[in-house]
Design a protein around this motif. Structure first.
Motif, PDB file in Angstrom:
ATOM      1  N   MET A 187       0.781  -1.243  -0.153  1.00 39.38           N
ATOM      2  CA  MET A 187       0.036   0.019  -0.036  1.00 39.38           C
ATOM      3  C   MET A 187       1.041   1.225  -0.193  1.00 39.38           C
ATOM      4  O   MET A 187       2.202   1.288   0.422  1.00 39.38           O
ATOM      5  CB  MET A 187      -0.913  -0.072   1.204  1.00 39.38           C
ATOM      6  CG  MET A 187      -0.025   0.057   2.450  1.00 39.38           C
ATOM      7  SD  MET A 187      -1.107   0.218   4.076  1.00 39.38           S
ATOM      8  CE  MET A 187      -1.740   1.816   4.036  1.00 39.38           C
ATOM      9  N   ASP A 188       0.344   2.305  -0.302  1.00 39.83           N
ATOM     10  CA  ASP A 188       0.904   3.523  -0.416  1.00 39.83           C
ATOM     11  C   ASP A 188       2.316   3.477  -1.379  1.00 39.83           C
ATOM     12  O   ASP A 188       3.411   4.176  -0.897  1.00 39.83           O
ATOM     13  CB  ASP A 188       1.352   4.131   1.248  1.00 39.83           C
ATOM     14  CG  ASP A 188       1.389   5.550   1.438  1.00 39.83           C
ATOM     15  OD1 ASP A 188       0.916   6.250   0.539  1.00 39.83           O
ATOM     16  OD2 ASP A 188       2.124   5.862   2.279  1.00 39.83           O
ATOM     17  N   HIS A 189       2.321   2.748  -2.362  1.00 42.61           N
ATOM     18  CA  HIS A 189       3.301   2.656  -3.280  1.00 42.61           C
ATOM     19  C   HIS A 189       3.092   3.656  -4.465  1.00 42.61           C
ATOM     20  O   HIS A 189       1.972   4.149  -4.550  1.00 42.61           O
ATOM     21  CB  HIS A 189       3.335   1.239  -3.684  1.00 42.61           C
ATOM     22  CG  HIS A 189       2.299   0.769  -4.414  1.00 42.61           C
ATOM     23  ND1 HIS A 189       0.894   0.454  -3.444  1.00 42.61           N
ATOM     24  CD2 HIS A 189       2.011   0.434  -5.547  1.00 42.61           C
ATOM     25  CE1 HIS A 189       0.231  -0.073  -4.470  1.00 42.61           C
ATOM     26  NE2 HIS A 189       0.493  -0.193  -5.550  1.00 42.61           N
ATOM     27  N   THR A 190       4.070   3.375  -5.489  1.00 43.15           N
ATOM     28  CA  THR A 190       3.831   3.926  -6.667  1.00 43.15           C
ATOM     29  C   THR A 190       3.882   2.853  -7.862  1.00 43.15           C
ATOM     30  O   THR A 190       4.564   1.769  -7.827  1.00 43.15           O
ATOM     31  CB  THR A 190       4.732   4.955  -7.200  1.00 43.15           C
ATOM     32  OG1 THR A 190       6.204   4.639  -7.048  1.00 43.15           O
ATOM     33  CG2 THR A 190       4.666   6.276  -6.335  1.00 43.15           C
ATOM     34  N   ALA A 191       3.171   2.776  -8.883  1.00 43.04           N
ATOM     35  CA  ALA A 191       3.173   2.138 -10.069  1.00 43.04           C
ATOM     36  C   ALA A 191       3.208   2.963 -11.276  1.00 43.04           C
ATOM     37  O   ALA A 191       2.140   3.623 -11.704  1.00 43.04           O
ATOM     38  CB  ALA A 191       1.930   1.168  -9.946  1.00 43.04           C
ATOM     39  N   THR A 192       4.271   3.047 -12.107  1.00 40.81           N
ATOM     40  CA  THR A 192       4.622   3.762 -13.130  1.00 40.81           C
ATOM     41  C   THR A 192       4.808   3.236 -14.534  1.00 40.81           C
ATOM     42  O   THR A 192       5.652   2.425 -14.552  1.00 40.81           O
ATOM     43  CB  THR A 192       5.745   4.890 -12.859  1.00 40.81           C
ATOM     44  OG1 THR A 192       5.514   5.412 -11.508  1.00 40.81           O
ATOM     45  CG2 THR A 192       5.974   5.848 -13.900  1.00 40.81           C
ATOM     46  N   ARG A 193       3.871   3.477 -15.431  1.00 39.05           N
ATOM     47  CA  ARG A 193       4.224   3.170 -16.812  1.00 39.05           C
ATOM     48  C   ARG A 193       5.699   3.566 -17.528  1.00 39.05           C
ATOM     49  O   ARG A 193       5.743   4.536 -17.430  1.00 39.05           O
ATOM     50  CB  ARG A 193       3.193   3.217 -17.804  1.00 39.05           C
ATOM     51  CG  ARG A 193       3.013   2.647 -19.041  1.00 39.05           C
ATOM     52  CD  ARG A 193       1.751   3.171 -20.063  1.00 39.05           C
ATOM     53  NE  ARG A 193       1.853   2.280 -21.110  1.00 39.05           N
ATOM     54  CZ  ARG A 193       1.848   3.370 -22.287  1.00 39.05           C
ATOM     55  NH1 ARG A 193       2.055   4.732 -22.297  1.00 39.05           N
ATOM     56  NH2 ARG A 193       2.060   2.783 -23.523  1.00 39.05           N
ATOM     57  N   LEU A 194       6.233   2.649 -17.998  1.00 37.77           N
ATOM     58  CA  LEU A 194       7.775   3.121 -18.751  1.00 37.77           C
ATOM     59  C   LEU A 194       7.360   3.606 -19.924  1.00 37.77           C
ATOM     60  O   LEU A 194       6.564   3.010 -20.763  1.00 37.77           O
ATOM     61  CB  LEU A 194       8.509   1.907 -18.689  1.00 37.77           C
ATOM     62  CG  LEU A 194       8.808   1.184 -17.350  1.00 37.77           C
ATOM     63  CD1 LEU A 194       9.902   0.222 -17.508  1.00 37.77           C
ATOM     64  CD2 LEU A 194       9.429   2.368 -16.467  1.00 37.77           C
TER      65      LEU A 194
END
Length: 325
Positions: free
Chosen positions: A143-150
């Motif tokens: 939780m409280d993370h980031t998920a970023t599209r390359l």
């Protein structure tokens, strides 16, 4: 000019708000959709999805232009697992990937969500979005993370690649937390969640019949980048065609605490445990599991970058939540 405010059907905070292209098929234009997913109503996590439609430039049945503004609609799609403090990532093909987060039943305990959900939206003839959801199991709930599209110079039509970073995890992982100088601050003890230093790559296929592939990254001493509540931004590719992600801010404090026989997430202001350093990750699509990692120290050593997701400041839309800068 300030437009008349619109109420959300479901009051919420700790949700996500993700931009999708509108009828013109282009991102960043006035007819974009804003997809609001999940969150908490203060008592429990909620699964509802709402869509903001920007009305500028559209006409009614009589051919008259609709007054510029925006409207809010409840989507026909819902999350299979209600959650807040999750991450939402816009993908190709009008899709949004929902990862992690925490679920709370009304008056009940907290449960970290290990199920990722892939929301797929289709534009209808009346200009609305119709959504569907599919679920995928991920091995490391957070939780409280980031998920970023390359962002590579040339996108692969068969899949999207997402960089998952940081967050807070469950106590079955033995971990230590560290201060900004990477010195051991405290060893994990029962009653505290753990800060994750386990970045991952998710390969999301364009076909719904295929599962999401999870690739742990090899970045050496991963504890050095452990944090939660940070922000991550996909930068322009390098001149030699590599994808870049900038990670800034965050916190080193445990998020969840075991109080009164159940897990809880105390609402506390930032303090000296917040991170002022940044990291730049550089990815080669031929060796995606071994990124280059560049440490960017703070010029002042001060805090702070710890904020809620902004909706769309360029269009002046306020969708609740809080912002601390």
């Amino acid at each position: 000019r300030m437009h008349e405010p619109r109420k959300l059907t479901h009051k919420r905070h700790r949700h996500t708000a993700t931009d999708l292209p509108g009828p013109d098929g282009k991102m960043g234009t006035i007819d974009d959709f804003l997809v609001i997913v999940g969150g908490s109503d203060g008592r429990k996590s909620i699964p509802q999805i709402e869509i903001v439609r920007f009305l500028n430039g559209r006409v009614d049945e009589g051919g008259q232009e609709i007054d510029p503004g925006f409207g809010v609609e409840v989507s026909d799609a819902e999350l299979s697992f209600s959650r807040f403090d999750h991450a939402a990532t816009a993908l190709s093909g009008n899709r949004i990937l929902i990862t992690g987060g925490v679920q709370r039943e009304q008056g009940g305990t907290l449960t970290l969500v290990a199920i990722a959900e892939l929301l797929s939206f289709e534009l209808q003839n009346d200009g609305t979005l119709k959504g569907t959801s599919t679920s995928h199991i991920l091995p490391l709930p957070r939780m409280d993370h980031t998920a970023t599209r390359l962002e590579f110079p040339v996108s692969n039509p068969d899949y999207d690649i997402v960089f998952v970073f940081g967050g807070s995890g469950v106590p079955r992982w033995a971990f230590e937390t560290y201060d900004s100088n990477h010195r051991t601050k405290e060893t994990y003890q029962f009653g505290r969640s753990v800060i994750l230093g386990n970045p991952e790559i998710l390969v999301i296929p364009s076909s719904l019949e295929r599962e999401i592939e999870v690739l742990p990254l090899d970045i050496g001493q991963s504890y050095q980048v452990a944090r939660h509540g940070q922000r991550a931004l996909a930068l322009q590719p390098t001149r030699d065609g590599k994808a870049q992600v900038l990670v800034t801010g965050g916190s080193l404090r445990p998020v969840m605490e075991y109080v009164g026989g159940q897990w809880d997430v105390p609402d506390r202001p930032p303090n000296g445990d917040e991170c002022s350093t940044s990291w730049r990750f550089v990815f080669n699509d031929e060796d995606i599991r071994n990124p280059g990692v560049v440490y960017l120290p703070s010029p002042t050593g001060d805090c702070l970058l710890y904020t809620s997701d902004a909706a769309d400041e360029g269009l002046g839309v306020d969708l609740g939540g809080r912002r601390i800068i």
